[in-house]
Design an enzyme around this catalytic site. Sequence first.
Site, mmCIF file in Angstrom:
data_model
loop_
_atom_site.group_PDB
_atom_site.id
_atom_site.type_symbol
_atom_site.label_atom_id
_atom_site.label_comp_id
_atom_site.label_asym_id
_atom_site.label_seq_id
_atom_site.Cartn_x
_atom_site.Cartn_y
_atom_site.Cartn_z
ATOM 1 N N ARG A 33 0.819 -1.224 0.000
ATOM 2 C CA ARG A 33 0.000 0.000 0.000
ATOM 3 C C ARG A 33 0.850 1.271 0.000
ATOM 4 O O ARG A 33 0.490 2.266 0.631
ATOM 5 C CB ARG A 33 -0.952 0.028 1.214
ATOM 6 C CG ARG A 33 -2.086 -0.976 1.158
ATOM 7 C CD ARG A 33 -3.236 -0.475 0.304
ATOM 8 N NE ARG A 33 -4.216 -1.533 0.101
ATOM 9 C CZ ARG A 33 -5.403 -1.590 0.708
ATOM 10 N NH1 ARG A 33 -5.769 -0.628 1.527
ATOM 11 N NH2 ARG A 33 -6.210 -2.578 0.471
ATOM 12 N N ARG A 37 -4.000 6.603 0.492
ATOM 13 C CA ARG A 37 -4.580 7.780 1.144
ATOM 14 C C ARG A 37 -3.640 8.559 2.057
ATOM 15 O O ARG A 37 -3.916 9.705 2.393
ATOM 16 C CB ARG A 37 -5.832 7.375 1.941
ATOM 17 C CG ARG A 37 -7.026 7.129 1.041
ATOM 18 C CD ARG A 37 -8.213 6.616 1.821
ATOM 19 N NE ARG A 37 -7.932 5.262 2.298
ATOM 20 C CZ ARG A 37 -8.765 4.553 3.061
ATOM 21 N NH1 ARG A 37 -9.908 5.066 3.462
ATOM 22 N NH2 ARG A 37 -8.447 3.324 3.421
ATOM 23 N N ARG A 46 -7.395 11.008 -6.599
ATOM 24 C CA ARG A 46 -8.569 10.206 -6.252
ATOM 25 C C ARG A 46 -9.841 11.043 -6.377
ATOM 26 O O ARG A 46 -10.855 10.587 -6.905
ATOM 27 C CB ARG A 46 -8.379 9.697 -4.822
ATOM 28 C CG ARG A 46 -9.564 9.075 -4.154
ATOM 29 C CD ARG A 46 -9.700 7.609 -4.529
ATOM 30 N NE ARG A 46 -10.553 6.920 -3.581
ATOM 31 C CZ ARG A 46 -11.881 7.001 -3.577
ATOM 32 N NH1 ARG A 46 -12.508 7.754 -4.444
ATOM 33 N NH2 ARG A 46 -12.581 6.328 -2.679
ATOM 34 N N ASP A 83 -6.895 -3.196 -7.470
ATOM 35 C CA ASP A 83 -7.408 -3.764 -6.221
ATOM 36 C C ASP A 83 -7.746 -5.228 -6.445
ATOM 37 O O ASP A 83 -8.103 -5.625 -7.555
ATOM 38 C CB ASP A 83 -8.653 -3.015 -5.744
ATOM 39 C CG ASP A 83 -8.953 -3.337 -4.291
ATOM 40 O OD1 ASP A 83 -8.336 -2.722 -3.405
ATOM 41 O OD2 ASP A 83 -9.775 -4.249 -4.035
ATOM 42 N N TYR A 159 -14.738 -11.970 0.286
ATOM 43 C CA TYR A 159 -15.488 -10.738 -0.007
ATOM 44 C C TYR A 159 -16.708 -11.039 -0.889
ATOM 45 O O TYR A 159 -17.772 -10.458 -0.715
ATOM 46 C CB TYR A 159 -14.589 -9.711 -0.708
ATOM 47 C CG TYR A 159 -13.527 -9.142 0.209
ATOM 48 C CD1 TYR A 159 -13.792 -8.051 1.038
ATOM 49 C CD2 TYR A 159 -12.257 -9.703 0.271
ATOM 50 C CE1 TYR A 159 -12.830 -7.534 1.884
ATOM 51 C CE2 TYR A 159 -11.277 -9.197 1.116
ATOM 52 C CZ TYR A 159 -11.569 -8.116 1.919
ATOM 53 O OH TYR A 159 -10.616 -7.617 2.768
HETATM 54 O O1 1CP Z 1 0.163 0.689 -3.302
HETATM 55 C C1 1CP Z 1 -0.652 -0.215 -3.307
HETATM 56 O O2 1CP Z 1 -0.501 -1.270 -2.684
HETATM 57 C C2 1CP Z 1 -1.895 0.043 -4.075
HETATM 58 C C3 1CP Z 1 -2.574 -1.085 -4.755
HETATM 59 C C4 1CP Z 1 -3.523 -1.891 -3.856
HETATM 60 C C5 1CP Z 1 -3.369 -3.229 -3.476
HETATM 61 C C6 1CP Z 1 -2.168 -4.132 -3.734
HETATM 62 C C7 1CP Z 1 -4.774 -1.465 -3.336
HETATM 63 C C8 1CP Z 1 -5.332 -0.103 -3.461
HETATM 64 N N1 1CP Z 1 -5.383 -2.535 -2.721
HETATM 65 C C9 1CP Z 1 -4.554 -3.617 -2.783
HETATM 66 C C10 1CP Z 1 -4.794 -4.980 -2.286
HETATM 67 C C11 1CP Z 1 -5.986 -5.252 -1.444
HETATM 68 N N2 1CP Z 1 -7.258 -4.726 -1.536
HETATM 69 C C12 1CP Z 1 -6.014 -6.243 -0.430
HETATM 70 C C13 1CP Z 1 -4.841 -7.163 -0.100
HETATM 71 C C14 1CP Z 1 -3.806 -6.485 0.729
HETATM 72 C C15 1CP Z 1 -4.239 -6.075 2.125
HETATM 73 O O3 1CP Z 1 -4.586 -6.965 2.917
HETATM 74 O O4 1CP Z 1 -4.186 -4.880 2.395
HETATM 75 C C16 1CP Z 1 -7.298 -6.264 0.128
HETATM 76 C C17 1CP Z 1 -7.805 -7.156 1.256
HETATM 77 C C18 1CP Z 1 -8.085 -5.309 -0.579
HETATM 78 C C19 1CP Z 1 -9.530 -5.031 -0.384
HETATM 79 C C20 1CP Z 1 -9.767 -3.599 -0.091
HETATM 80 N N3 1CP Z 1 -9.682 -2.616 -1.028
HETATM 81 C C21 1CP Z 1 -10.023 -3.007 1.161
HETATM 82 C C22 1CP Z 1 -10.136 -3.726 2.509
HETATM 83 C C23 1CP Z 1 -11.559 -4.041 2.805
HETATM 84 C C24 1CP Z 1 -11.776 -4.648 4.192
HETATM 85 O O5 1CP Z 1 -12.191 -3.904 5.076
HETATM 86 O O6 1CP Z 1 -11.562 -5.857 4.370
HETATM 87 C C25 1CP Z 1 -10.131 -1.618 0.937
HETATM 88 C C26 1CP Z 1 -10.440 -0.557 1.950
HETATM 89 C C27 1CP Z 1 -9.890 -1.399 -0.449
HETATM 90 C C28 1CP Z 1 -9.833 -0.085 -1.169
HETATM 91 C C29 1CP Z 1 -8.466 0.340 -1.562
HETATM 92 N N4 1CP Z 1 -7.612 -0.410 -2.350
HETATM 93 C C30 1CP Z 1 -6.452 0.302 -2.593
HETATM 94 C C31 1CP Z 1 -6.593 1.575 -1.928
HETATM 95 C C32 1CP Z 1 -5.579 2.673 -1.948
HETATM 96 C C33 1CP Z 1 -7.845 1.585 -1.283
HETATM 97 C C34 1CP Z 1 -8.448 2.727 -0.502
HETATM 98 C C35 1CP Z 1 -9.509 3.337 -1.349
HETATM 99 C C36 1CP Z 1 -9.592 4.820 -1.354
HETATM 100 O O7 1CP Z 1 -8.778 5.531 -1.968
HETATM 101 O O8 1CP Z 1 -10.566 5.322 -0.790
#
Ligand code: 1CP
Length: 352
Positions: A33, A37, A46, A83, A159
């Site tokens: 990540r 944000r 964004r 994602d 999910y």
């Molecule tokens: O730099 C990076 O890593 C950006 C690329 C990236 C990756 C590799 C994002 C952007 N998401 C992910 C993987 C991801 N997404 C995982 C596996 C890694 C981990 O455990 O963190 C998972 C479980 C998700 C699912 C997801 N997407 C969640 C979690 C949901 C939960 O509560 O269980 C969330 C909040 C997201 C949204 C998301 N994905 C990525 C970002 C930057 C965001 C935030 C969204 C925003 O800008 O509002």
Amino acid sequence: MAKPFRHASKQSLRLLDPFNGVVTSPPPIWLMRQAGRYLPEYREVRTKAGGFLDLCYNPALAAEVTLQPIRRYGFDAAILFADILLVPDALGQGVRFAEGEGPLLDPITSAADLSRLQPSATRSKYALVAETVARLRQDLPKETALIGFCGAPWTVATYMVEGRGSKDQAAARLWAYRDRDGFQSLIDILVETSIDYLGQQVKAGADVLQIFDTWAGALPDDELDRWVVEPTKRIVEGVKSAHPDIPIIGFPRGAGGAALWYVSETGVDGIGCDTAMPPYMMGEAFEDEPTVVQGNLDPLLLVVGGEPLEERTREILDLMEGKRFIFNLGHGIVPQTPPENVARLVEIVRGG
Ligand code: 1CP
């Protein structure tokens, strides 16, 4: 036929050293990540993009936010901005990211619901992600590797079945116990489409792949074998049958002792360790395997900064000295992280 340029330049990618058996000091570093944000420049893009999925499917903007942390910190790798939930979205499940609520999906709760998923419908959306990868391969500095990724079938399924993030992944675990064959069909769809998706990322220019299994730790050993190890092994085999040289890192978060089993069975080239893995074990446990170890600083130390961050970072570096190691966190950067603490971490790892 002449090899494409990106192969000619792979020697300059420090991230690949440990996979080639070359130990470097300092080790390569990137952070899960690393785009997101906590960076003001991410929040700006964004807002401009509209919804989160609009950002993921906009190759120009997705490439831009991938590059932001590289410009700031000069990490050894960029990770494609996308994602894990793009896969169910591309399959046609209907994924939304509600402000402040995280992801929402129309749940799939039985084998009958699987007919809603259309593997052939993924084409146009996967093509947009591949276009982001291709742009990045052009725009990244020649020494910066590009990591492509997908979610592992088990984690993506949690999910899809729950319809949202959950504390205990109970809906998927219950389905898997009650109707093995039905749940296996869902996993099979995810295995096949993930091989296709990752293959497209490699063809477009990804240098390394990571498979995120964030919720592996929710499963007891026999279930972990069935839903985490076996599907991951099939993905590794499937991707490598077309791209034998692509290094693949697995991240079975929370797997504990089963991480050893995961490494020897799945054929991954690298293992991402979560924060619960003691660093001395990271250094010793995988020595009999030709496996690169990646991890595992607590992301909350990046919120705190200062002495606690320095101390633990140096401890991990000391214990991993001389090993095939990639410095990373044990889970993703959290939004409240001050960007200057990330700069300090990179400085410490690089000898500052
Ligand atoms: O730099 C990076 O890593 C950006 C690329 C990236 C990756 C590799 C994002 C952007 N998401 C992910 C993987 C991801 N997404 C995982 C596996 C890694 C981990 O455990 O963190 C998972 C479980 C998700 C699912 C997801 N997407 C969640 C979690 C949901 C939960 O509560 O269980 C969330 C909040 C997201 C949204 C998301 N994905 C990525 C970002 C930057 C965001 C935030 C969204 C925003 O800008 O509002």
